[in-house]
Design an enzyme around this catalytic site. Structure first.
Site, PDB file in Angstrom:
ATOM      1  CE  LYS A 100      -4.042  -2.255   1.537  1.00  0.00           C
ATOM      2  NZ  LYS A 100      -5.339  -2.218   2.377  1.00  0.00           N
ATOM      3  NE  ARG A 118      -7.167  -8.834   0.611  1.00  0.00           N
ATOM      4  CZ  ARG A 118      -7.027  -8.350  -0.419  1.00  0.00           C
ATOM      5  NH1 ARG A 118      -6.333  -7.266  -0.314  1.00  0.00           N
ATOM      6  NH2 ARG A 118      -7.906  -8.444  -1.715  1.00  0.00           N
TER       7      ARG A 118
END
Length: 281
Positions: A208, A250
């Protein structure tokens, strides 16, 4: 033991790997490779939630994901369906998915929670403040950890009211969703608050923007840190999340995360390498 949820994006436009596994055969092969590398769960998604992404018609979404879900389930893999649409969630659970991962926490589709309640699937309720097109405009907090925890508790209560037993609920503080830069770090530092809520906690930091921002400035990479460096940063945050009590992480790069968790487990004596595919973890 913290489980690893591998990402299988069957999309042309996901922020990290959009288009790499956009057809069913490629996506299934990728999922099986992730499973062989140590993924306990595979999270299959057919709609990108990257900033600015456009919504996808549920029929298109289902055309992308259902063949992949069926094939992975037939191969004996525990599958999660990453969707905000109740109709897709039901179709995927009917096809064998055991977890519904809704990044909107049941807010995008008013039928989602009652639909999940009608099945025996578990549900991930993520913190959410709006769709990708405008989520950053809503990233305003006085105390991000306190407010995210309160909003997650409201979603857990909504799930209970819809008939979903507490043991079936997983919460996700939504790293990167409706949160800017430092707000993501503050949320991660408050992970113990989310663990203390009671439900299992899923953490997704993989590749991210806030990780890239933290790594920016290395002349070897130019303006943008490489994918390999983002994966290393993901593995570090995954280990820290595991040590703070996360039920699962995840990730896109399963192998690197598994190795990091195994080494950290040996350090602490928790034997992360003694793995199980159970969804209860």
């Amino acid at each position: 033991m913290t489980l690893i949820m591998g990402v299988v994006n069957v999309t042309p436009d996901s922020f990290s790997d959009g288009g790499r596994h956009a057809d069913a055969d490629t996506a299934v092969a990728h999922g099986l490779a992730l499973h062989a590398q140590g993924a306990d769960i595979l999270d299959v998604g057919g709609e990108s939630t990257r900033p600015g992404a456009e919504r996808v018609d549920p029929r298109v979404e289902q055309g992308r994901v259902l063949p992949v879900v069926r094939a992975l389930v037939d191969a004996g893999v525990v599958v999660s369906i990453d969707t905000m649409n109740a109709s897709t969630a039901l179709a995927a659970v009917t096809a064998g998915a055991r977890i519904v991962n809704d990044v909107s926490g049941g807010m995008a589709d008013p039928e989602m929670l009652s639909t999940v309640a009608s099945t025996d699937a578990d549900v991930v309720l993520q913190h959410w403040r709006g769709h990708s097109a405008d989520m950053y405009a809503r990233a305003v907090y006085d105390d991000v950890v306190t407010e995210v925890a309160a909003e997650l508790r409201a979603r857990v209560e909504a799930a209970a009211a819809a008939g979903i037993a507490p043991a079936r609920v997983i919460v996700d503080p939504g790293i990167g969703f409706g949160k800017r830069g430092e707000q993501n770090w503050q949320t991660l530092r408050g992970l113990d608050r989310f663990v203390a809520m009671g439900p299992r906690v899923l953490i997704g930091t993989s590749r991210k923007r806030f990780l890239a921002d933290a790594l920016a400035g290395d002349p070897a990479d130019g303006a943008e840190p490489s994918e390999a460096r983002r994966d290393l940063a993901t593995a570090v945050t995954s280990v820290l999340a595991a040590q703070a009590g996360a039920w699962a992480v995840r990730v896109h790069d399963v192998a690197a995360t598994r190795d990091a968790l195994v080494v950290a487990g040996r350090w602490t004596g928790s034997r992360q390498d003694d793995r199980s595919g159970s969804r209860e973890g």
